[in-house]
Design an enzyme around this catalytic site. Structure first.
Site, PDB file in Angstrom:
ATOM      1  N   GLY A  79       0.841  -1.196   0.000  1.00 24.99           N
ATOM      2  CA  GLY A  79       0.000   0.000   0.000  1.00 24.99           C
ATOM      3  C   GLY A  79       0.875   1.244   0.000  1.00 24.99           C
ATOM      4  O   GLY A  79       0.533   2.264  -0.572  1.00 24.99           O
ATOM      5  N   ARG A 128     -10.065   3.894   1.423  1.00 24.56           N
ATOM      6  CA  ARG A 128     -10.915   3.126   0.505  1.00 24.56           C
ATOM      7  C   ARG A 128     -10.394   3.332  -0.923  1.00 24.56           C
ATOM      8  O   ARG A 128     -11.129   3.705  -1.834  1.00 24.56           O
ATOM      9  CB  ARG A 128     -12.390   3.539   0.648  1.00 24.56           C
ATOM     10  CG  ARG A 128     -12.688   5.029   0.566  1.00 24.56           C
ATOM     11  CD  ARG A 128     -14.202   5.294   0.476  1.00 24.56           C
ATOM     12  NE  ARG A 128     -14.526   6.697   0.407  1.00 24.56           N
ATOM     13  CZ  ARG A 128     -14.801   7.484   1.448  1.00 24.56           C
ATOM     14  NH1 ARG A 128     -14.774   6.991   2.669  1.00 24.56           N
ATOM     15  NH2 ARG A 128     -15.100   8.763   1.263  1.00 24.56           N
ATOM     16  N   GLY A 130      -9.251   1.188  -3.114  1.00 24.12           N
ATOM     17  CA  GLY A 130      -9.845   0.286  -4.114  1.00 24.12           C
ATOM     18  C   GLY A 130      -8.849  -0.182  -5.158  1.00 24.12           C
ATOM     19  O   GLY A 130      -9.159  -0.219  -6.361  1.00 24.12           O
ATOM     20  N   PHE A 131      -7.648  -0.577  -4.708  1.00 24.33           N
ATOM     21  CA  PHE A 131      -6.636  -1.123  -5.635  1.00 24.33           C
ATOM     22  C   PHE A 131      -6.363  -0.186  -6.813  1.00 24.33           C
ATOM     23  O   PHE A 131      -6.439  -0.587  -7.977  1.00 24.33           O
ATOM     24  CB  PHE A 131      -7.083  -2.484  -6.200  1.00 24.33           C
ATOM     25  CG  PHE A 131      -6.961  -3.649  -5.255  1.00 24.33           C
ATOM     26  CD1 PHE A 131      -6.327  -3.530  -4.022  1.00 24.33           C
ATOM     27  CD2 PHE A 131      -7.467  -4.891  -5.609  1.00 24.33           C
ATOM     28  CE1 PHE A 131      -6.233  -4.616  -3.160  1.00 24.33           C
ATOM     29  CE2 PHE A 131      -7.367  -5.990  -4.761  1.00 24.33           C
ATOM     30  CZ  PHE A 131      -6.756  -5.848  -3.541  1.00 24.33           C
ATOM     31  N   SER A 190      -8.609  -7.167   0.997  1.00 26.91           N
ATOM     32  CA  SER A 190      -8.884  -5.735   0.906  1.00 26.91           C
ATOM     33  C   SER A 190     -10.385  -5.515   1.006  1.00 26.91           C
ATOM     34  O   SER A 190     -11.165  -6.158   0.295  1.00 26.91           O
ATOM     35  CB  SER A 190      -8.387  -5.169  -0.422  1.00 26.91           C
ATOM     36  OG  SER A 190      -8.951  -3.877  -0.591  1.00 26.91           O
ATOM     37  N   THR A 193     -12.558  -3.670  -2.564  1.00 26.33           N
ATOM     38  CA  THR A 193     -12.960  -4.226  -3.865  1.00 26.33           C
ATOM     39  C   THR A 193     -14.153  -5.133  -3.585  1.00 26.33           C
ATOM     40  O   THR A 193     -13.993  -6.162  -2.917  1.00 26.33           O
ATOM     41  CB  THR A 193     -11.804  -5.030  -4.507  1.00 26.33           C
ATOM     42  OG1 THR A 193     -10.723  -4.135  -4.778  1.00 26.33           O
ATOM     43  CG2 THR A 193     -12.238  -5.696  -5.805  1.00 26.33           C
ATOM     44  N   LYS A 231      -2.732 -13.354   2.574  1.00 29.22           N
ATOM     45  CA  LYS A 231      -2.997 -12.231   3.494  1.00 29.22           C
ATOM     46  C   LYS A 231      -4.488 -12.149   3.793  1.00 29.22           C
ATOM     47  O   LYS A 231      -5.304 -12.033   2.875  1.00 29.22           O
ATOM     48  CB  LYS A 231      -2.512 -10.913   2.884  1.00 29.22           C
ATOM     49  CG  LYS A 231      -2.733  -9.728   3.836  1.00 29.22           C
ATOM     50  CD  LYS A 231      -2.069  -8.465   3.355  1.00 29.22           C
ATOM     51  CE  LYS A 231      -2.303  -7.315   4.317  1.00 29.22           C
ATOM     52  NZ  LYS A 231      -1.693  -6.056   3.871  1.00 29.22           N
ATOM     53  N   TYR A 332       3.041   0.170   8.284  1.00 24.98           N
ATOM     54  CA  TYR A 332       2.664   1.218   7.353  1.00 24.98           C
ATOM     55  C   TYR A 332       2.229   2.466   8.136  1.00 24.98           C
ATOM     56  O   TYR A 332       2.957   3.456   8.213  1.00 24.98           O
ATOM     57  CB  TYR A 332       1.568   0.745   6.389  1.00 24.98           C
ATOM     58  CG  TYR A 332       1.218   1.751   5.305  1.00 24.98           C
ATOM     59  CD1 TYR A 332       1.638   3.072   5.380  1.00 24.98           C
ATOM     60  CD2 TYR A 332       0.476   1.394   4.193  1.00 24.98           C
ATOM     61  CE1 TYR A 332       1.326   3.991   4.385  1.00 24.98           C
ATOM     62  CE2 TYR A 332       0.160   2.312   3.198  1.00 24.98           C
ATOM     63  CZ  TYR A 332       0.589   3.604   3.309  1.00 24.98           C
ATOM     64  OH  TYR A 332       0.284   4.523   2.337  1.00 24.98           O
TER      65      TYR A 332
END
Ligand SMILES: Cc1cc2nc3c(=O)[nH]c(=O)nc-3n(C[C@H](O)[C@H](O)[C@H](O)COP(=O)(O)O)c2cc1C
Length: 380
Positions: A79, A128, A130-131, A190, A193, A231, A332
């Protein structure tokens, strides 16, 4: 020490001092701008920063897992560098490994902005995204360009939002990236999505992991055999975690990563943005993700190692993850609030904790508290 070595040591000191000053000056300023703009600025700065090789790590911090040897257990969570722009700069900052991604096969823009919120009052982030991904080709080109440089760089892989066959997306990513990465993290967790987390259901997960492992074996004919890790989300019910770990064991994955962000909102959040939709990370995620880590550890029964992630912002938090079952950890959100000094601080603290506990290797601490953590009241 001869004069050349003194000169090089001084240069290294100056460079790390420059970066430290940049980090300290930039962070308060960056907190006032939109989090995504701040993030883009930080990545640009990392690309340009004159970073030299870090000091060698204390040998006691080395970890052997998934057939790889990590110089220290602290990794960058995915990320932060979604498109593999700066893995080498991150390694030079002293991380033991970097997980880039999530990479999707085709480029996609992700959700509309604003889509990242800093919850300063809670030392947390809600995202959010969203890839949002530049896609496989861009990531592969960058990873191929640095492939000979060493250092452990894994890739987190995910499906395109509009994919008609999500399993095929993971297979394509593994086939294409196997020659240029150290490991794969199959991301089924995630929250941004729609439907992705359904891949954690027993039958779907079994099918997905069978295909992923098969793709990895096929790719191993040309490249080395690359570890495949799974994950997961921290929001699974324990009965579902039973299934997930059973499938992961049956399909012989190389490890699991616990956890992604949570869609829950732990009690006690103060920030005005706490009700934003998306996945929550940072300090308020620590207890839930650590509990899920311990629950995974007791179910895995030593069949594979775990990476613990969620809310680590100190050496004590990192050591707690290790004792709950993590062989390695990732950070992160802690970096956003504590800055890059966090890496060195965790290493120093881990060394001290090990001395106090009379451990010669971190592996001696892994999972020591797992049973006790699973006996605590459920974190709210
Ligand atoms: C802005 C942001 C973007 C993220 N993007 C991804 C991602 O693309 N893939 C992924 O697996 N996890 C992603 N994560 C989750 C992190 O990798 C990590 O699992 C989670 O944030 C918990 O760790 P932390 O509390 O140290 O941040 C993202 C987290 C944040 C804050």
């Amino acid at each position: 020490m001869d004069s050349t070595r003194i000169g090089s040591a001084q240069r290294k000191l100056r460079k790390s001092a420059v970066l430290g000053v940049l980090d300290r000056l930039a962070r308060p300023l960056l907190r006032r701008v939109d989090p995504e703009d701040a993030h883009a600025f930080a990545l640009r700065a990392l690309r340009l920063a004159p970073l030299s090789r870090p000091q060698a790590d204390d040998a006691r911090l080395a970890v052997a897992a998934f057939g790889l040897t990590f110089p220290n257990p602290i990794g960058v969570a995915p990320g932060l560098d979604k498109n593999a722009l700066v893995p080498d700069a991150l390694l030079r900052l002293g991380f033991g490994f970097v997980e880039v991604g999530t990479v999707t096969p085709r480029p996609q823009p992700g959700n509309p902005r604003p889509r990242v919120f800093r919850l300063e009052a809670d030392q947390a982030i809600i995202n959010r995204l969203g890839f949002n991904s530049e896609g496989l080709d861009a990531a592969r080109a960058r990873l191929a360009a640095r492939a000979g440089r060493g250092g452990i760089v894994g890739v987190n892989i995910g499906a395109n939002k509009d994919s008609p066959d999500r399993g095929a997306d993971y297979v394509a990513l593994i086939a294409a990236l196997a020659p240029v990465v150290s490991y794969f993290a199959v991301n089924v967790s995630s929250p941004n999505t729609p439907g992705l987390r359904d891949l954690q259901q027993r039958a779907m997960l079994d099918d997905l992991l069978a295909r992923a492992i098969e793709a990895r074996e096929r790719a191993a004919a040309a490249a080395e055999r690359k570890p495949v890790l799974l994950k997961i989300a921290p929001d699974l019910a324990l009965a579902d975690l039973d299934d997930v770990v059973a499938v992961a064991r049956a399909r012989a994955v190389d490890g699991m990563i616990v956890s992604n962000t949570t869609i829950s909102r732990p009690a006690g959040l103060h920030d005005k943005d706490a009700a934003q939709a998306g996945g929550l990370s940072g300090r308020p995620l620590f207890r839930l993700s650590t509990r899920m880590l311990a629950e995974t550890f007791v179910r895995a029964e030593g069949r594979f190692p775990l990476i613990g992630v969620g809310g680590i912002d100190s050496g004590a938090a990192a050591f707690a993850k290790i004792k709950a079952g993590a062989s390695l950890v990732q950070v992160y959100t802690g970096l956003v609030y504590r800055g890059l000094d966090l890496v060195a601080a965790i290493k120093t603290d881990l060394g001290n904790f090990m001395r106090l506990a009379r451990h010669d290797r971190l592996a001696e601490a892994v999972g020591r508290d797992a049973a006790a953590v699973t006996a605590e009241p459920w974190p709210t």
